[in-house]
Design a protein around this motif. Structure first.
Motif, mmCIF file in Angstrom:
data_model
loop_
_atom_site.group_PDB
_atom_site.id
_atom_site.type_symbol
_atom_site.label_atom_id
_atom_site.label_comp_id
_atom_site.label_asym_id
_atom_site.label_seq_id
_atom_site.Cartn_x
_atom_site.Cartn_y
_atom_site.Cartn_z
ATOM 1 N N SER A 266 5.046 9.191 0.036
ATOM 2 C CA SER A 266 5.866 9.506 -1.131
ATOM 3 C C SER A 266 7.090 10.324 -0.729
ATOM 4 C CB SER A 266 5.029 10.264 -2.161
ATOM 5 O OG SER A 266 5.806 10.616 -3.273
ATOM 6 N N ARG B 172 9.647 8.111 0.968
ATOM 7 C CA ARG B 172 10.417 7.287 0.025
ATOM 8 C C ARG B 172 11.568 8.057 -0.605
ATOM 9 N NH1 ARG B 172 5.260 5.304 -0.995
ATOM 10 N NH2 ARG B 172 4.934 6.679 -2.780
ATOM 11 N N THR B 173 11.444 9.384 -0.652
ATOM 12 C CA THR B 173 12.519 10.201 -1.222
ATOM 13 C C THR B 173 13.457 10.751 -0.149
ATOM 14 O OG1 THR B 173 11.283 12.286 -1.171
ATOM 15 C CG2 THR B 173 11.015 10.891 -3.135
ATOM 16 N N ASP C 224 -0.770 9.435 1.375
ATOM 17 C CA ASP C 224 0.022 9.084 0.189
ATOM 18 C C ASP C 224 1.149 10.090 -0.048
ATOM 19 O OD1 ASP C 224 -1.516 6.852 -0.311
ATOM 20 O OD2 ASP C 224 -2.520 7.674 -2.075
ATOM 21 N N ILE C 225 0.863 11.365 0.142
ATOM 22 C CA ILE C 225 1.902 12.387 -0.012
ATOM 23 C C ILE C 225 2.991 12.179 1.029
ATOM 24 C CG2 ILE C 225 2.379 14.870 0.252
ATOM 25 C CD1 ILE C 225 -0.435 15.307 -1.063
#
Length: 180
Positions: free
Chosen positions: A37, A40-41, A33-34
């Motif tokens: 995330s 996505r940035t 998940d990290i």
């Protein structure tokens, strides 16, 4: 640089009071998940710095994340540890030096000496071959949690271990194209 995740898969230590573990699937999910995330940035490269040998699942996270090309590296690997051991002149080998022994105690003597308990020089324990560690846990091979020879530890060795690992880390950045 992200803050550390201080809970991991430490199930082999379960017989020792105060041990807290999360499941492999939870650790996998948190790390993945990290990674997602960050992606996505716009951050598509990540080095996972592992502080516990029992986190086997992290290798799977890395393998799956790299299917389409280098994106995630896993540090330190066995070769990184072997190089650090050689560079620091450690007496014990990686098998004998499993937990709270020469390498870990040396690093703590260098980085956080107040965390090293008095009596460490008399705490040596040979845990033997440990063929069923994953089945029986560490308590089948040690009463204290020590497997290895902390009596060989020195702050000087700890400094050399940390310097070697810092040098090895550069290779992990390079493989991801982050060596600029």
């Amino acid at each position: 640089m992200l803050p550390p995740i201080t809970m991991s898969c430490s199930h082999e230590h379960a017989a020792f009071r105060g041990t807290v573990s999360i499941s492999a699937k939870t650790l996998y999910a948190v790390i993945d998940d990290i990674r997602a995330s960050l992606a996505r940035t716009g951050i598509h490269k990540l080095v996972i710095v592992n502080g516990h040998g029992g986190n086997y699942v992290l290798s799977n996270v890395v393998q799956e994340a790299n299917v389409d090309g280098p994106a995630v590296s896993f540090f330190p690997l066995g070769a990184d540890w072997d190089r650090a051991r050689d560079n620091a002149g450690l007496v014990s080998d990686r098998h004998a030096d499993m937990h709270a022994s020469e390498i870990e105690t040396s690093v703590l003597l260098r980085a956080a000496p107040k965390l090293v308990r008095d009596g460490f020089a008399d705490a040596d324990h040979d845990g033997g071959s440990r063929p069923f560690l994953l089945v029986q846990g560490m308590s089948a091979y040690t009463e204290t949690g020590v497997i290895g020879f902390p009596s060989h530890a020195t702050a000087h060795k700890g400094k050399a271990v940390l310097a070697s690992l810092a040098n090895s880390f550069a290779g992990h950045l390079k493989v991801l194209g982050l060596n600029d």
